[in-house]
Write an enzyme that holds these catalytic residues in place. Structure first.
Site, PDB file in Angstrom:
ATOM      1  N   SER A  70       1.075  -1.342  -0.212  1.00  0.00           N
ATOM      2  CA  SER A  70       0.086   0.158   0.054  1.00  0.00           C
ATOM      3  C   SER A  70       0.472   0.894  -0.076  1.00  0.00           C
ATOM      4  CB  SER A  70      -0.916  -0.422   1.384  1.00  0.00           C
ATOM      5  OG  SER A  70      -2.030   0.975   1.132  1.00  0.00           O
ATOM      6  N   ASP A  78      -6.020   2.241  -3.321  1.00  0.00           N
ATOM      7  CA  ASP A  78      -6.863   1.727  -1.911  1.00  0.00           C
ATOM      8  C   ASP A  78      -8.154   3.052  -1.527  1.00  0.00           C
ATOM      9  OD1 ASP A  78      -5.089   1.471  -0.253  1.00  0.00           O
ATOM     10  OD2 ASP A  78      -6.046   0.139   0.193  1.00  0.00           O
TER      11      ASP A  78
END
Length: 578
Positions: free
Chosen positions: A160, A330
């Site tokens: 991430s 995301d």
């Protein structure tokens, strides 16, 4: 030379690991450390000791750690053993009644593609139907594909927004492994513990079966059935058809977009272009994937300086909106122009805007939800719209499982605007909805900044902030949490602390979690909890000031901000030198 028995055993373990390591790079790295330790280099011995002190823990967040050799790092040995454990879990759940299906995705970080290939080879050797993403793609594409294909599991190789030296391994469940509300969501307890128990950390890597081929690579861009194009077609439904509200509004909105050196650049640009947003400008220095993240100190839009290039470009172009995704796309950050210049919106502010926009458009019975550490304004927005509202524990693995979820968000830039498509936070579809809202407001002579003022007037001025304390000695965190539980501050910003709630004691609404909530007589709230992904103790602060009808919001915002600043300073003093 090393004489102690403990150190000799450490060297034996390290040499055995190096001998079985399938990666020449980490094998050479470990050999160099072993050589240094044998020569009496204290730094090399300390590094080896740390790497072999334990096994990297598998939990609801999967795995995430620095790349390197040894059981406490992310490497091909750890990934293969983890994949084998997941395969055992899926086989046990299937009990020969069906053939599990698994989707494997990956970002553009160092070793992500190799970790994905190793995983695909192990799942295929286990007899599963395996679908491998054709290229580095955003995490939301993987989450959508798990639901679209009815797969029992999804694996996304990504760290991430972590630093460039890290990588990680997220796990999703679906198909016949999950119930309706969790289908396509990240794992929660007890599944994490079941998988962890099936990971054999001592299994010789050579004993783990690898299929040389047999997995299906999903169609790439330009091929029939292009998986990214299918995802984009699905999420296009989150906003009206082009021109449905204001025919030229989308063309008149000037947007600056940053991919933060991650994999979301092409997908975000395609989503906006497909909806009719034609005046879109990528931050060129950050548009292409680069695992070194060269223009940012930390590839997280929340970090100071991370979106400076975006703001500079927006200033030059006189843009209306900045949208920045984190490296696996995301999350979605936004910035707007105000009377005092360009400003990045807080995660809560974007959550308010999206929740307020979507609430009247959702089907009957749809729930608005947010994590407990997020602002309380969404609850007020939901009540005003006649919608049910729910609070969950921190993390989208909980938000995404809310029954009848219509919209969910967490303050850390995570938004779920289409849970029927992506049962997770999705920075692409959220960015699309935010752009649509901005275009409608501009066409009506308003703006996102003005809409936030209107929300404050309707629901009260809410100001949020965080205090994050980073530790090298992790044993300090539980000590400080215990101090909060037994000797919490009696006042904050001059107001009595009226209630202390220990969330470690399970209640009717939330499962037990390691967090403490402080409420003051002035409606301020502080939630203190250890971070789930970093060595931090985090304090989430929110102050609220009610607004009388017709009263100016500005002065009240200053009041709420001053109270928030005072609480933050008092908490920092409370935890100092403890």
């Amino acid at each position: 030379m090393i004489d102690s028995t403990d150190n000799a055993q450490l060297l034996d373990r390290a040499q055995a690991w190096a001998a079985s390591d399938p990666d020449p790079q980490t094998q050479a790295e470990l050999a160099s450390l072993i050589q240094g330790a044998q020569a009496g280099q204290a730094d090399a011995l300390q590094d080896l000791t740390e790497r072999f002190s334990a096994n990297l823990a598998f939990g609801t967040a999967g795995l995430r750690a620095e790349l390197g050799a040894g059981p406490m790092r992310m490497n091909r040995v750890v990934v293969r053993r983890t994949a084998a454990g997941i395969a055992r879990f899926l086989a046990h759940r299937a009990q020969r009644a069906y053939t599990p299906s698994v989707v494997v995705g990956f970002d553009a970080r160092h070793n992500s593609h190799q970790f994905a290939l190793d995983s695909a080879a192990i799942f295929t050797a286990a007899g599963f139907d395996v679908h491998l993403m054709p290229s580095p793609l955003p995490t939301p594409v993987l989450a959508w594909t798990v639901r679209e294909l009815g797969a029992e599991a999804g694996v996304m190789v990504t760290a991430s927004h972590n630093p460039p030296q890290d990588n990680g391994y997220k796990v999703y469940v679906g198909g016949r492994v999950s119930d309706e509300h969790g289908r396509g969501a990240q794992i929660v307890a007890p599944i994490d513990a079941e998988i962890a128990a099936l990971i054999d950390h001592d299994q010789p890597v050579d004993d783990i079966l690898l299929a040389p081929s047999g997995w299906q690579v999903l169609p790439a861009a330009g091929q029939p059935g292009d998986i990214e194009a299918r995802y984009l077609k699905a999420i296009a439904k989150v906003i009206p058809e082009a021109g449905a509200q204001h025919p030229a509004a989308r063309e008149q909105l000037r947007i600056v977009v940053s991919a933060m050196h991650g994999v979301g650049g092409h997908t975000m640009a395609q989503a906006l272009a497909g909806a009719g947003f034609s005046d879109v400008h990528q931050v060129p220095e950050q548009a292409e994937p680069d695992p070194q993240f060269p223009t940012v100190a930390f590839p997280n839009p929340e970090e100071p300086g991370a979106i400076d290039l975006s703001l500079q470009l927006a200033q030059r172009l006189e843009a209306d909106l900045v949208i920045a995704n984190d490296p696996d796309a995301d999350r979605c950050a936004a910035a707007v122009h105000t009377e005092s210049g360009w400003r990045m919106l807080r995660g809560d502010e974007v959550g308010w805007l999206l929740g307020d926009y979507l609430a009247p458009r959702l089907p009957e019975g749809a729930v608005l939800a947010n994590s407990i550490v997020s602002s309380r304004m969404l609850g007020s927005i939901a009540a005003a719209a006649g919608r049910p509202h729910a609070q969950t524990l921190t993390g989208f693995k909980w938000i995404s499982r809310v029954p009848h979820l219509g919209f969910g968000y967490e303050e850390a830039l995570g938004y779920c605007v289409a849970p029927e498509l992506v049962r997770d936070k999705d920075g692409i579809s959220a960015g699309l909805v935010l752009a649509e809202l901005a275009s409608e407001l501009k066409a009506a002579g308003s703006s996102l900044a003005r809409r936030l003022e209107e929300l404050a007037a309707a629901h009260g001025v809410h100001v949020t902030d965080q205090l994050s304390l980073r530790f090298t000695d992790l044993s300090r965190i539980p000590v400080l949490m215990q101090r909060v539980r037994t000797h919490a501050p009696r006042t904050l910003a001059g107001a009595p602390v009226s209630e202390v709630v220990d969330l470690a004691r399970a209640g009717a609404e939330l499962p037990a979690t390691d967090a403490v909530v402080l409420h003051t007589a002035n409606r301020a709230r502080v939630i203190i909890r250890p971070s789930g992904t970093e060595p931090k103790l985090k304090c989430y602060i929110e102050t609220i000031v009610s607004v009388d009808p017709g009263a100016p919001v500005g002065a009240l915002r200053e009041q709420a901000t001053a109270e928030c600043v005072a609480i933050k300073a008092e908490l920092a003093e409370f935890f100092a030198d403890r």
